[in-house]
Design a protein around this motif. Structure first.
Motif, PDB file in Angstrom:
ATOM      1  N   MET A  78       0.833  -1.205   0.000  1.00  0.00           N
ATOM      2  CA  MET A  78       0.000   0.000   0.000  1.00  0.00           C
ATOM      3  C   MET A  78       0.866   1.252   0.000  1.00  0.00           C
ATOM      4  O   MET A  78       0.571   2.229  -0.707  1.00  0.00           O
ATOM      5  N   ALA A 125      -6.242  -0.289  -0.476  1.00  0.00           N
ATOM      6  CA  ALA A 125      -6.472  -1.520   0.294  1.00  0.00           C
ATOM      7  C   ALA A 125      -6.950  -2.640  -0.614  1.00  0.00           C
ATOM      8  O   ALA A 125      -6.476  -3.789  -0.510  1.00  0.00           O
ATOM      9  N   ASN A 167      -4.560  -5.952  -1.129  1.00  0.00           N
ATOM     10  CA  ASN A 167      -5.091  -7.264  -0.742  1.00  0.00           C
ATOM     11  C   ASN A 167      -5.192  -8.193  -1.941  1.00  0.00           C
ATOM     12  O   ASN A 167      -4.902  -9.396  -1.831  1.00  0.00           O
ATOM     13  N   GLU A 201      -7.617   5.521   0.074  1.00  0.00           N
ATOM     14  CA  GLU A 201      -7.170   4.441   0.941  1.00  0.00           C
ATOM     15  C   GLU A 201      -7.943   3.151   0.700  1.00  0.00           C
ATOM     16  O   GLU A 201      -7.416   2.053   0.876  1.00  0.00           O
TER      17      GLU A 201
END
Length: 204
Positions: free
Chosen positions: A129, A159, A163, A155
């Motif tokens: 990230m 994320a 992921n 954000e």
């Protein structure tokens, strides 16, 4: 001043323990592994282990730091601007990232696999990230996207992307399919740019 022989011994100890950890992760879950088992597998004594690390989590922290340092050197600094962005042809940094993981397949496979360390996976996600955010920050805004009209907060997008990357790496490392780092980088980049339907070939 640290004697060169001490540095050499420290690096050797770190390598032995890293290999011992990878071997043990093929046999049991990270949480059940003890310092004693690590020391015995690495053929060192516990005192030597504690001379270099606080506990097994500190060992994984050092392994992560080592991997992150190599990754930073591998992918290089981010480029400014959008000229190089192409959803079909990934930048060299993405290819280099997957090549780095492929070179250390046993290590990443063990630490991100079913017996691996959730702590390591979390640190990898946080690192990814941070790298994505830094590279996105240095680019100009995507054409056609006005400030304040983004589809989601930055954000959240970071994320999702991080992921997805960690899950993709885990699957790739566990898969028997012989997809190359360039293929994986191309497909991952294409998915990020076009989304699931377009990646599968569906047209609007």
């Amino acid at each position: 001043m640290t004697h060169p022989d001490n540095n050499l011994r420290a690096r050797r100890t770190h390598k032995l323990l890293r290999e011992a950890l990878v071997e043990l992760l093929n046999e049991q879950h990270f949480e059940s592994i003890t310092v004693g088992e690590l020391a015995r597998r690495a053929m060192i004594n516990r005192a030597t282990f504690y001379r270099h690390y606080l506990d097994k989590y500190d060992l994984v922290e050092k392994i992560f730091e080592e991997a992150a340092q190599e990754l930073n050197l591998t992918i290089g600094p981010p480029r400014v601007g959008l000229d190089h962005i192409d959803g079909e042809q990934p930048p060299d940094a993405w290819v280099a990232f997957f090549e780095h993981v492929a070179r250390h397949r046993r290590l990443y496979g063990a630490l991100l696999g079913k017996n691996g360390s959730t702590w390591f996976a979390t640190r990898m996600r946080e690192y990814t990230m941070a790298v994505m955010e830094e590279r996105e920050r240095l680019r100009t805004r995507l054409p056609g996207v006005q400030k304040g009209q983004e589809a989601m907060p930055r954000e959240v997008a970071l994320a999702f992307s991080a992921n997805l990357l960690i899950s993709t790496l885990t699957w790739w490392l566990e898969s028997e399919a012989s997809y190359t780092p360039r293929e994986m980088a191309t497909w991952f980049r294409r998915f990020l740019f076009s989304g699931y339907p377009h990646a599968l070939g569906f047209k609007e």
